[in-house]
Design a protein around this motif. Structure first.
Motif, PDB file in Angstrom:
ATOM      1  N   ASN A 183      -4.921 -44.340 -15.604  1.00 31.59           N
ATOM      2  CA  ASN A 183      -5.263 -42.997 -15.121  1.00 31.59           C
ATOM      3  C   ASN A 183      -4.070 -42.155 -14.691  1.00 31.59           C
ATOM      4  OD1 ASN A 183      -8.111 -42.793 -15.581  1.00 31.59           O
ATOM      5  ND2 ASN A 183      -8.289 -44.433 -14.078  1.00 31.59           N
ATOM      6  N   ALA A 184      -2.847 -42.619 -14.896  1.00 32.09           N
ATOM      7  CA  ALA A 184      -1.671 -41.785 -14.601  1.00 32.09           C
ATOM      8  C   ALA A 184      -1.523 -40.740 -15.711  1.00 32.09           C
ATOM      9  CB  ALA A 184      -0.414 -42.641 -14.518  1.00 32.09           C
ATOM     10  N   GLU A 185      -1.292 -39.486 -15.325  1.00 33.52           N
ATOM     11  CA  GLU A 185      -1.097 -38.461 -16.340  1.00 33.52           C
ATOM     12  C   GLU A 185       0.286 -38.638 -16.971  1.00 33.52           C
ATOM     13  OE1 GLU A 185      -2.442 -34.024 -16.675  1.00 33.52           O
ATOM     14  OE2 GLU A 185      -0.541 -34.104 -15.560  1.00 33.52           O
ATOM     15  N   HIS A 186       0.329 -38.621 -18.295  1.00 32.42           N
ATOM     16  CA  HIS A 186       1.589 -38.813 -19.004  1.00 32.42           C
ATOM     17  C   HIS A 186       1.552 -38.149 -20.375  1.00 32.42           C
ATOM     18  CE1 HIS A 186      -1.064 -42.012 -20.364  1.00 32.42           C
ATOM     19  NE2 HIS A 186      -0.308 -42.141 -21.445  1.00 32.42           N
ATOM     20  N   GLY A 187       2.730 -37.878 -20.897  1.00 36.57           N
ATOM     21  CA  GLY A 187       2.900 -37.316 -22.224  1.00 36.57           C
ATOM     22  C   GLY A 187       4.342 -37.516 -22.631  1.00 36.57           C
ATOM     23  N   ILE A 188       4.631 -37.219 -23.884  1.00 37.69           N
ATOM     24  CA  ILE A 188       6.006 -37.375 -24.368  1.00 37.69           C
ATOM     25  C   ILE A 188       6.228 -36.382 -25.502  1.00 37.69           C
ATOM     26  CG2 ILE A 188       5.412 -39.235 -25.993  1.00 37.69           C
ATOM     27  CD1 ILE A 188       8.146 -40.547 -25.156  1.00 37.69           C
ATOM     28  N   ARG A 189       7.465 -35.877 -25.588  1.00 36.58           N
ATOM     29  CA  ARG A 189       7.793 -34.943 -26.653  1.00 36.58           C
ATOM     30  C   ARG A 189       9.194 -35.243 -27.190  1.00 36.58           C
ATOM     31  NH1 ARG A 189       8.482 -32.177 -21.838  1.00 36.58           N
ATOM     32  NH2 ARG A 189      10.447 -31.012 -21.637  1.00 36.58           N
ATOM     33  N   ASN A 190       9.381 -34.847 -28.442  1.00 35.96           N
ATOM     34  CA  ASN A 190      10.666 -35.045 -29.110  1.00 35.96           C
ATOM     35  C   ASN A 190      11.349 -33.693 -29.249  1.00 35.96           C
ATOM     36  OD1 ASN A 190      12.833 -35.661 -30.700  1.00 35.96           O
ATOM     37  ND2 ASN A 190      11.667 -36.657 -32.322  1.00 35.96           N
ATOM     38  N   GLU A 191      12.426 -33.493 -28.506  1.00 35.93           N
ATOM     39  CA  GLU A 191      13.222 -32.269 -28.612  1.00 35.93           C
ATOM     40  C   GLU A 191      14.514 -32.517 -29.388  1.00 35.93           C
ATOM     41  OE1 GLU A 191      13.765 -30.811 -24.628  1.00 35.93           O
ATOM     42  OE2 GLU A 191      11.686 -30.139 -24.498  1.00 35.93           O
ATOM     43  N   GLY A 192      14.690 -33.729 -29.903  1.00 38.06           N
ATOM     44  CA  GLY A 192      15.913 -34.099 -30.593  1.00 38.06           C
ATOM     45  C   GLY A 192      15.865 -33.846 -32.084  1.00 38.06           C
ATOM     46  N   ASP A 193      16.954 -34.227 -32.752  1.00 40.44           N
ATOM     47  CA  ASP A 193      17.106 -34.015 -34.191  1.00 40.44           C
ATOM     48  C   ASP A 193      16.725 -35.233 -35.029  1.00 40.44           C
ATOM     49  OD1 ASP A 193      18.060 -31.385 -33.874  1.00 40.44           O
ATOM     50  OD2 ASP A 193      20.087 -32.132 -33.463  1.00 40.44           O
ATOM     51  N   ALA A 194      16.295 -36.310 -34.391  1.00 36.11           N
ATOM     52  CA  ALA A 194      15.911 -37.535 -35.104  1.00 36.11           C
ATOM     53  C   ALA A 194      14.475 -37.904 -34.739  1.00 36.11           C
ATOM     54  CB  ALA A 194      16.854 -38.679 -34.720  1.00 36.11           C
ATOM     55  N   VAL A 195      13.853 -38.702 -35.561  1.00 33.71           N
ATOM     56  CA  VAL A 195      12.494 -39.185 -35.288  1.00 33.71           C
ATOM     57  C   VAL A 195      12.499 -40.017 -34.007  1.00 33.71           C
ATOM     58  CG1 VAL A 195      10.664 -40.719 -36.134  1.00 33.71           C
ATOM     59  CG2 VAL A 195      11.806 -39.156 -37.716  1.00 33.71           C
ATOM     60  N   LEU A 196      11.493 -39.828 -33.191  1.00 30.55           N
ATOM     61  CA  LEU A 196      11.242 -40.665 -32.012  1.00 30.55           C
ATOM     62  C   LEU A 196      10.145 -41.648 -32.389  1.00 30.55           C
ATOM     63  CD1 LEU A 196      11.257 -41.418 -28.972  1.00 30.55           C
ATOM     64  CD2 LEU A 196       9.688 -39.486 -28.606  1.00 30.55           C
ATOM     65  N   ARG A 197      10.446 -42.933 -32.281  1.00 32.33           N
ATOM     66  CA  ARG A 197       9.454 -43.981 -32.570  1.00 32.33           C
ATOM     67  C   ARG A 197       9.303 -44.844 -31.340  1.00 32.33           C
ATOM     68  NH1 ARG A 197      10.378 -47.787 -36.748  1.00 32.33           N
ATOM     69  NH2 ARG A 197       8.201 -47.722 -37.278  1.00 32.33           N
ATOM     70  N   LEU A 198       8.048 -45.147 -30.999  1.00 34.81           N
ATOM     71  CA  LEU A 198       7.802 -46.031 -29.864  1.00 34.81           C
ATOM     72  C   LEU A 198       6.680 -47.004 -30.176  1.00 34.81           C
ATOM     73  CD1 LEU A 198       5.034 -45.089 -28.132  1.00 34.81           C
ATOM     74  CD2 LEU A 198       6.536 -43.218 -27.510  1.00 34.81           C
ATOM     75  N   PHE A 199       6.781 -48.158 -29.566  1.00 31.89           N
ATOM     76  CA  PHE A 199       5.765 -49.197 -29.641  1.00 31.89           C
ATOM     77  C   PHE A 199       4.910 -49.052 -28.397  1.00 31.89           C
ATOM     78  CE2 PHE A 199       4.538 -53.642 -28.605  1.00 31.89           C
ATOM     79  CZ  PHE A 199       3.840 -53.953 -29.759  1.00 31.89           C
ATOM     80  N   TYR A 200       3.583 -49.032 -28.560  1.00 30.43           N
ATOM     81  CA  TYR A 200       2.683 -48.905 -27.415  1.00 30.43           C
ATOM     82  C   TYR A 200       1.717 -50.081 -27.363  1.00 30.43           C
ATOM     83  CZ  TYR A 200      -0.585 -47.132 -30.922  1.00 30.43           C
ATOM     84  OH  TYR A 200      -1.380 -46.996 -32.045  1.00 30.43           O
ATOM     85  N   VAL A 201       1.308 -50.428 -26.141  1.00 31.14           N
ATOM     86  CA  VAL A 201       0.400 -51.558 -25.929  1.00 31.14           C
ATOM     87  C   VAL A 201      -0.639 -51.172 -24.878  1.00 31.14           C
ATOM     88  CG1 VAL A 201       0.180 -53.981 -25.224  1.00 31.14           C
ATOM     89  CG2 VAL A 201       2.263 -53.212 -26.366  1.00 31.14           C
ATOM     90  N   PHE A 202      -1.891 -51.524 -25.142  1.00 32.44           N
ATOM     91  CA  PHE A 202      -2.990 -51.377 -24.182  1.00 32.44           C
ATOM     92  C   PHE A 202      -3.640 -52.725 -23.937  1.00 32.44           C
ATOM     93  CE2 PHE A 202      -3.079 -47.150 -26.227  1.00 32.44           C
ATOM     94  CZ  PHE A 202      -3.079 -46.334 -25.111  1.00 32.44           C
TER      95      PHE A 202
END
Length: 131
Positions: free
Chosen positions: A96-115
């Motif tokens: 329930n924590a509010e969160h988000g993410i954005r890419n402002e860079g010049d390369a792809v942002l890749r992340l691994f997520y787990v629930f």
């Protein structure tokens, strides 16, 4: 379906995603989820954010989540605080924590997520601007 050992890859999975003003512009590959793999207790995948365009708008969901940044860098918003995250960083997001993410860079942002959920489809995303 009983749990079974599994080795999988994004190459074996379909790309999914969102491209809309309420949720953002992000694509992902679900790697482990009880509706597509013989697994339970966890679901995970890889999310990709295009350079200067990719964003997952601030949102909440009941289960906790883990991000591990694989490539690139992004601006993480967690409970109203912004922080730059880069390859090698790991983020724990409480339920329930509010969160988000954005890419402002010049390369792809890749992340691994787990629930800690049997199925990714059981995670209900709640966006404040989605009505």
């Amino acid at each position: 379906m009983a749990d079974k050992p599994l080795v999988t890859s994004a190459r074996e999975r379909e790309r999914d995603g969102w491209d809309n003003p309420e949720r953002g512009t992000v694509s992902w590959y679900t790697l482990v989820s009880g509706d597509i793999t013989p697994t339970s207790a966890l679901s995970c995948g890889i999310a990709e954010f295009e350079p200067r365009k990719g964003i997952l708008k601030p949102h909440r969901h009941d289960p906790a989540e883990l991000y591990h940044i694989l490539e690139g860098q992004g601006i993480l918003t967690l409970e109203g605080q912004e922080r730059t995250v880069t390859a090698g960083d790991t983020v724990f997001i409480p339920g329930n924590a509010e969160h988000g993410i954005r890419n402002e860079g010049d390369a792809v942002l890749r992340l691994f997520y787990v629930f800690p959920q049997d199925r990714f489809s059981d995670v209900v995303y709640r966006f404040p601007d989605a009505g």
